[in-house]
Design an enzyme around this catalytic site. Sequence first.
Site, PDB file in Angstrom:
ATOM      1  N   PRO A  11       0.810  -1.291  -0.061  1.00 49.76           N
ATOM      2  CA  PRO A  11      -0.023   0.022   0.007  1.00 49.76           C
ATOM      3  C   PRO A  11       0.728   1.458   0.072  1.00 49.76           C
ATOM      4  CG  PRO A  11      -0.257  -1.110   2.171  1.00 49.76           C
ATOM      5  CD  PRO A  11       0.495  -2.158   1.180  1.00 49.76           C
ATOM      6  N   TYR A  24      11.744   8.835   1.669  1.00 43.51           N
ATOM      7  CA  TYR A  24      11.685   7.941   0.435  1.00 43.51           C
ATOM      8  C   TYR A  24      12.135   8.225  -0.541  1.00 43.51           C
ATOM      9  CZ  TYR A  24       7.937   5.943   3.647  1.00 43.51           C
ATOM     10  OH  TYR A  24       7.374   5.493   4.690  1.00 43.51           O
ATOM     11  N   ASN A  75       8.284  -5.608  -0.936  1.00 41.00           N
ATOM     12  CA  ASN A  75       8.017  -4.552  -0.156  1.00 41.00           C
ATOM     13  C   ASN A  75       6.406  -4.514   0.185  1.00 41.00           C
ATOM     14  OD1 ASN A  75       7.808  -2.057   1.190  1.00 41.00           O
ATOM     15  ND2 ASN A  75       8.969  -0.975  -0.101  1.00 41.00           N
ATOM     16  N   ALA A  78       3.043  -0.997   4.788  1.00 41.00           N
ATOM     17  CA  ALA A  78       2.609  -1.045   6.249  1.00 41.00           C
ATOM     18  C   ALA A  78       2.306  -2.331   6.405  1.00 41.00           C
ATOM     19  CB  ALA A  78       1.657  -0.017   6.281  1.00 41.00           C
ATOM     20  N   GLU A  99      12.779  -9.479   1.417  1.00 43.80           N
ATOM     21  CA  GLU A  99      12.013  -8.268   1.933  1.00 43.80           C
ATOM     22  C   GLU A  99      12.865  -6.732   1.782  1.00 43.80           C
ATOM     23  OE1 GLU A  99      11.166  -8.537   6.289  1.00 43.80           O
ATOM     24  OE2 GLU A  99      10.289  -6.740   6.510  1.00 43.80           O
ATOM     25  N   HIS A 101      12.924  -2.619   2.054  1.00 44.18           N
ATOM     26  CA  HIS A 101      12.186  -1.367   2.610  1.00 44.18           C
ATOM     27  C   HIS A 101      13.213  -0.269   2.139  1.00 44.18           C
ATOM     28  CE1 HIS A 101       9.085  -3.494   4.835  1.00 44.18           C
ATOM     29  NE2 HIS A 101      10.277  -4.168   5.230  1.00 44.18           N
ATOM     30  N   ARG A 108      12.618   4.691  12.858  1.00 41.71           N
ATOM     31  CA  ARG A 108      11.736   5.263  12.887  1.00 41.71           C
ATOM     32  C   ARG A 108      10.555   5.007  14.077  1.00 41.71           C
ATOM     33  NH1 ARG A 108       9.189   5.044   6.806  1.00 41.71           N
ATOM     34  NH2 ARG A 108       8.012   6.488   7.496  1.00 41.71           N
TER      35      ARG A 108
HETATM   36  O1  CA2 Z   1      10.425   1.940   3.778  1.00 38.38           O
HETATM   37  C1  CA2 Z   1       9.759   1.291   3.131  1.00 38.38           C
HETATM   38  O2  CA2 Z   1       9.837   0.822   2.080  1.00 38.38           O
HETATM   39  C2  CA2 Z   1       8.129   1.019   3.922  1.00 38.38           C
HETATM   40  O3  CA2 Z   1       8.206  -0.250   3.762  1.00 38.38           O
HETATM   41  C3  CA2 Z   1       7.428   1.895   3.256  1.00 38.38           C
HETATM   42  C4  CA2 Z   1       6.059   1.922   3.951  1.00 38.38           C
HETATM   43  C5  CA2 Z   1       6.137   2.030   5.338  1.00 38.38           C
HETATM   44  O4  CA2 Z   1       4.755   1.904   5.834  1.00 38.38           O
HETATM   45  C6  CA2 Z   1       7.074   0.916   6.026  1.00 38.38           C
HETATM   46  O5  CA2 Z   1       7.286   1.041   7.404  1.00 38.38           O
HETATM   47  C7  CA2 Z   1       8.500   1.129   5.348  1.00 38.38           C
HETATM   48  C8  CA2 Z   1       5.158   3.030   3.170  1.00 38.38           C
HETATM   49  C9  CA2 Z   1       5.032   3.218   1.842  1.00 38.38           C
HETATM   50  C10 CA2 Z   1       4.540   4.529   1.717  1.00 38.38           C
HETATM   51  O6  CA2 Z   1       4.939   5.268   0.893  1.00 38.38           O
HETATM   52  C11 CA2 Z   1       4.881   6.724   0.426  1.00 38.38           C
HETATM   53  C12 CA2 Z   1       5.380   7.309  -0.346  1.00 38.38           C
HETATM   54  C13 CA2 Z   1       5.358   8.564  -0.570  1.00 38.38           C
HETATM   55  C14 CA2 Z   1       4.262   9.287   0.112  1.00 38.38           C
HETATM   56  C15 CA2 Z   1       3.549   8.503   1.068  1.00 38.38           C
HETATM   57  C16 CA2 Z   1       3.757   7.137   1.267  1.00 38.38           C
END
Ligand code: CA2
Length: 154
Positions: A11, A24, A75, A78, A99, A101, A108
């Site tokens: 997601p 990110y 990946n 959440a 996996e 991230h 975090r």
């Molecule tokens: O660091 C990662 O790749 C995560 O899997 C990204 C997830 C987060 O919930 C994990 O804890 C770590 C969130 C992806 C959401 O990505 C966004 C990117 C831009 C704006 C908003 C969300």
Amino acid sequence: MAKPLFVLNGPNLNLLGSREPEIYGHTTLADIEAEARKCAGAHGLGIEFRQSNHEGELVDWLQEARVSASGVVLNAGAYTHTSVALHDALKAVELPVIEVHISNPYKREPFRHTSFVSPVVTGVICGLGAQGYSLAIEALATLISARASKKGQA
Ligand code: CA2
């Protein structure tokens, strides 16, 4: 030719590059897909690259990978921190799974410090940005060719 690698994204990863660049980076999911294709292609592997905001769809894709893929990069976004369903699906997958991230969840919020995915995958790469996907593909290529030569010996 070997079965493709499944690169599965959970997601909100479709929003990459548009918000929260301090966490990110500026790379979009389309950029990651292009790089993943290049990297896999260099190892003679194809890619099935997908993203879903729905937990059940990710479970379906893991079940599909079991028969149609030679390895998985996941990946789970959440869902990493919440999903018993993904944990159970991964247990059944019987393939090398890495996996990934983009951020380092351990730097975090505490709720990101638990992964339901990590105990049932081959390896974990986190905190190295979008590059983590290519590193995961490199690792899978090595694991898959080791498996193939083991089979050839049998
Ligand atoms: O660091 C990662 O790749 C995560 O899997 C990204 C997830 C987060 O919930 C994990 O804890 C770590 C969130 C992806 C959401 O990505 C966004 C990117 C831009 C704006 C908003 C969300």
